[in-house]
Write a protein that holds these residues in place. Structure first.
Motif, PDB file in Angstrom:
ATOM      1  N   LEU A  99       0.828  -1.204   0.000  1.00  0.00           N
ATOM      2  CA  LEU A  99       0.000   0.000   0.000  1.00  0.00           C
ATOM      3  C   LEU A  99       0.866   1.260   0.000  1.00  0.00           C
ATOM      4  N   ALA A 100       1.934   1.250   0.797  1.00  0.00           N
ATOM      5  CA  ALA A 100       2.828   2.406   0.849  1.00  0.00           C
ATOM      6  C   ALA A 100       3.534   2.602  -0.495  1.00  0.00           C
ATOM      7  N   LEU A 101       3.940   1.506  -1.142  1.00  0.00           N
ATOM      8  CA  LEU A 101       4.626   1.611  -2.429  1.00  0.00           C
ATOM      9  C   LEU A 101       3.690   2.140  -3.505  1.00  0.00           C
ATOM     10  N   VAL A 102       2.453   1.647  -3.532  1.00  0.00           N
ATOM     11  CA  VAL A 102       1.478   2.143  -4.494  1.00  0.00           C
ATOM     12  C   VAL A 102       1.191   3.623  -4.248  1.00  0.00           C
ATOM     13  N   ALA A 103       1.046   3.994  -2.976  1.00  0.00           N
ATOM     14  CA  ALA A 103       0.798   5.399  -2.641  1.00  0.00           C
ATOM     15  C   ALA A 103       1.954   6.282  -3.100  1.00  0.00           C
ATOM     16  N   LEU A 104       3.192   5.824  -2.921  1.00  0.00           N
ATOM     17  CA  LEU A 104       4.352   6.593  -3.356  1.00  0.00           C
ATOM     18  C   LEU A 104       4.356   6.774  -4.871  1.00  0.00           C
ATOM     19  N   ALA A 105       4.077   5.699  -5.597  1.00  0.00           N
ATOM     20  CA  ALA A 105       4.101   5.775  -7.070  1.00  0.00           C
ATOM     21  C   ALA A 105       3.064   6.751  -7.589  1.00  0.00           C
ATOM     22  N   PHE A 106       1.832   6.642  -7.111  1.00  0.00           N
ATOM     23  CA  PHE A 106       0.779   7.510  -7.624  1.00  0.00           C
ATOM     24  C   PHE A 106       0.890   8.933  -7.070  1.00  0.00           C
ATOM     25  N   THR A 107       1.557   9.098  -5.939  1.00  0.00           N
ATOM     26  CA  THR A 107       1.791  10.457  -5.438  1.00  0.00           C
ATOM     27  C   THR A 107       2.684  11.229  -6.396  1.00  0.00           C
ATOM     28  N   TYR A 121      -4.601  -5.028 -18.134  1.00  0.00           N
ATOM     29  CA  TYR A 121      -3.308  -4.384 -18.366  1.00  0.00           C
ATOM     30  C   TYR A 121      -3.333  -2.934 -17.904  1.00  0.00           C
ATOM     31  N   GLN A 122      -3.444  -2.747 -16.618  1.00  0.00           N
ATOM     32  CA  GLN A 122      -3.392  -1.437 -15.977  1.00  0.00           C
ATOM     33  C   GLN A 122      -2.832  -1.641 -14.567  1.00  0.00           C
ATOM     34  N   PRO A 123      -2.323  -0.595 -13.937  1.00  0.00           N
ATOM     35  CA  PRO A 123      -1.604  -0.794 -12.669  1.00  0.00           C
ATOM     36  C   PRO A 123      -2.458  -1.250 -11.497  1.00  0.00           C
ATOM     37  N   PHE A 124      -3.738  -0.901 -11.473  1.00  0.00           N
ATOM     38  CA  PHE A 124      -4.528  -1.215 -10.288  1.00  0.00           C
ATOM     39  C   PHE A 124      -4.866  -2.701 -10.177  1.00  0.00           C
ATOM     40  N   THR A 125      -5.110  -3.370 -11.288  1.00  0.00           N
ATOM     41  CA  THR A 125      -5.523  -4.764 -11.217  1.00  0.00           C
ATOM     42  C   THR A 125      -4.474  -5.672 -10.568  1.00  0.00           C
ATOM     43  N   PRO A 126      -3.198  -5.667 -10.989  1.00  0.00           N
ATOM     44  CA  PRO A 126      -2.232  -6.521 -10.286  1.00  0.00           C
ATOM     45  C   PRO A 126      -2.034  -6.115  -8.832  1.00  0.00           C
ATOM     46  N   ALA A 127      -2.128  -4.816  -8.541  1.00  0.00           N
ATOM     47  CA  ALA A 127      -1.999  -4.370  -7.152  1.00  0.00           C
ATOM     48  C   ALA A 127      -3.153  -4.901  -6.301  1.00  0.00           C
ATOM     49  N   ILE A 128      -4.362  -4.864  -6.854  1.00  0.00           N
ATOM     50  CA  ILE A 128      -5.523  -5.376  -6.133  1.00  0.00           C
ATOM     51  C   ILE A 128      -5.408  -6.876  -5.923  1.00  0.00           C
ATOM     52  N   GLU A 129      -5.004  -7.600  -6.963  1.00  0.00           N
ATOM     53  CA  GLU A 129      -4.872  -9.055  -6.845  1.00  0.00           C
ATOM     54  C   GLU A 129      -3.801  -9.423  -5.820  1.00  0.00           C
ATOM     55  N   THR A 130      -2.715  -8.659  -5.790  1.00  0.00           N
ATOM     56  CA  THR A 130      -1.655  -8.922  -4.819  1.00  0.00           C
ATOM     57  C   THR A 130      -2.138  -8.646  -3.406  1.00  0.00           C
ATOM     58  N   SER A 140       1.444 -11.540  -9.821  1.00  0.00           N
ATOM     59  CA  SER A 140       0.885 -10.198  -9.642  1.00  0.00           C
ATOM     60  C   SER A 140       1.798  -9.311  -8.805  1.00  0.00           C
ATOM     61  N   GLY A 141       2.486  -9.910  -7.823  1.00  0.00           N
ATOM     62  CA  GLY A 141       3.370  -9.119  -6.973  1.00  0.00           C
ATOM     63  C   GLY A 141       4.489  -8.464  -7.753  1.00  0.00           C
ATOM     64  N   TRP A 142       5.149  -9.243  -8.623  1.00  0.00           N
ATOM     65  CA  TRP A 142       6.250  -8.690  -9.419  1.00  0.00           C
ATOM     66  C   TRP A 142       5.745  -7.661 -10.418  1.00  0.00           C
ATOM     67  N   ILE A 143       4.579  -7.924 -10.996  1.00  0.00           N
ATOM     68  CA  ILE A 143       4.009  -6.958 -11.931  1.00  0.00           C
ATOM     69  C   ILE A 143       3.687  -5.647 -11.216  1.00  0.00           C
ATOM     70  N   THR A 144       3.158  -5.760 -10.012  1.00  0.00           N
ATOM     71  CA  THR A 144       2.839  -4.557  -9.228  1.00  0.00           C
ATOM     72  C   THR A 144       4.101  -3.760  -8.914  1.00  0.00           C
ATOM     73  N   ALA A 191       6.865  -3.731 -10.570  1.00  0.00           N
ATOM     74  CA  ALA A 191       7.353  -3.123 -11.816  1.00  0.00           C
ATOM     75  C   ALA A 191       6.544  -1.873 -12.156  1.00  0.00           C
ATOM     76  N   TRP A 192       5.224  -1.961 -12.032  1.00  0.00           N
ATOM     77  CA  TRP A 192       4.379  -0.792 -12.277  1.00  0.00           C
ATOM     78  C   TRP A 192       4.758   0.351 -11.335  1.00  0.00           C
ATOM     79  N   CYS A 193       4.915   0.043 -10.060  1.00  0.00           N
ATOM     80  CA  CYS A 193       5.201   1.095  -9.067  1.00  0.00           C
ATOM     81  C   CYS A 193       6.547   1.756  -9.319  1.00  0.00           C
ATOM     82  N   LEU A 194       7.554   0.958  -9.623  1.00  0.00           N
ATOM     83  CA  LEU A 194       8.868   1.535  -9.888  1.00  0.00           C
ATOM     84  C   LEU A 194       8.836   2.395 -11.145  1.00  0.00           C
TER      85      LEU A 194
END
Length: 261
Positions: free
Chosen positions: A154-162, A211-220, A233-237, A239-242
């Motif tokens: 959650l923190a990593l996703v928040a950082l990426a979208f911030t 094929y969008q960032p939220f779906t693998p993050a949600i699945e993870t 899904s974890g690795w895909i998430t 990669a999206w976040c980075l």
């Protein structure tokens, strides 16, 4: 003082500034929190029985377990609208131009917005998660390590979208445009696997949801909180976040370094 000490001192000052703004003007945060909470209430208490049957569950509790991880990620997207509006306000009101002339570490201005937004997103997720628990969500099968991994996700996703939201705010001519530009961060979770499995969607629509960032993050996150497998899904998430973090950082820095408007 060393350059590192100056950077830490100035970044802390900018962080306090943004947290004070959020505390003095809480209406934006509360309004953005209302969207995920209302969707949670709507889909659980009105559509819950029907949706649980659609995912093969026996009762509404099965759908609560399925829904809450997606709502938590949607909460992060909603919070980012406030970040974009706040940054746009600083740009249009001239305070960013003023910061450029001051003897402060240049990176501290962006760090203050990013750190403050990530903290607000985490707090918002905790509040929405508490609503989900009150409605019946339970994570009894998750281990302590999976809980830690879920929090880190959650923190990593928040950082990426911030970082993306900061770039949107800096590129927007006013607060209204910033709010509109950040709207996809709310809409994307709606067309992901947050509310229904991708396999149940029309065939032509499935690639859009997949094929969008939220779906693998949600699945993870769903797998971590429910103690089930997450596949790749974890690795895909990650990669999206980075990728989004790097893109947002470069975009924001380029906007900050340009001539003030």
């Amino acid at each position: 003082m060393s350059s590192l000490s100056v950077a830490v001192r100035d970044s802390s000052t900018m962080l306090r500034r943004n947290l004070l703004h959020a505390r003095r003007y809480p209406s934006m945060t509360l309004n953005l929190l209302l969207t995920p909470v209302m969707l949670l209430l709507l889909f659980v208490y009105i559509f819950g029985d029907t949706m649980s049957a659609g995912i093969g569950g026996g009762d509404r509790s099965a759908y609560i377990a399925y829904l809450v991880p997606g709502i938590l990620l949607m909460t992060i997207g909603s919070t980012m609208v406030g970040t974009a509006v706040s940054v746009s306000g600083d740009m249009t009101e001239g305070i960013m131009a003023r910061f450029r002339t001051m003897a402060i570490h240049r990176g501290s201005v962006l760090f203050g917005h990013v750190a403050g937004s990530v903290l607000q997103a985490v707090i918002s997720v905790v509040l929405v998660g508490a609503v989900g628990v009150a409605m019946g969500f339970r994570s009894t099968d998750a281990t302590a390590l999976e809980w830690i991994a879920a929090f880190g996700l959650l923190a990593l996703v928040a950082l990426a979208f911030t970082w993306i939201a900061v770039g949107m705010g800096m590129a927007s001519p006013n607060a209204e445009a910033a709010s509109n530009n950040a709207l996809p961060l709310i809409l994307l979770p709606l067309i992901s696997s947050a509310f229904t499995p991708i396999d149940s969607m029309p065939g032509w629509f499935q690639p859009i949801a997949k094929y969008q960032p939220f779906t693998p993050a949600i699945e993870t996150l769903r797998g971590l909180l429910l103690g089930t497998g997450i596949g790749n899904s974890g690795w895909i998430t990650i990669a999206w976040c980075l990728g989004l973090t790097l893109l947002g950082h470069r975009w924001s820095k380029a906007q900050f370094d340009r001539d003030p408007r």
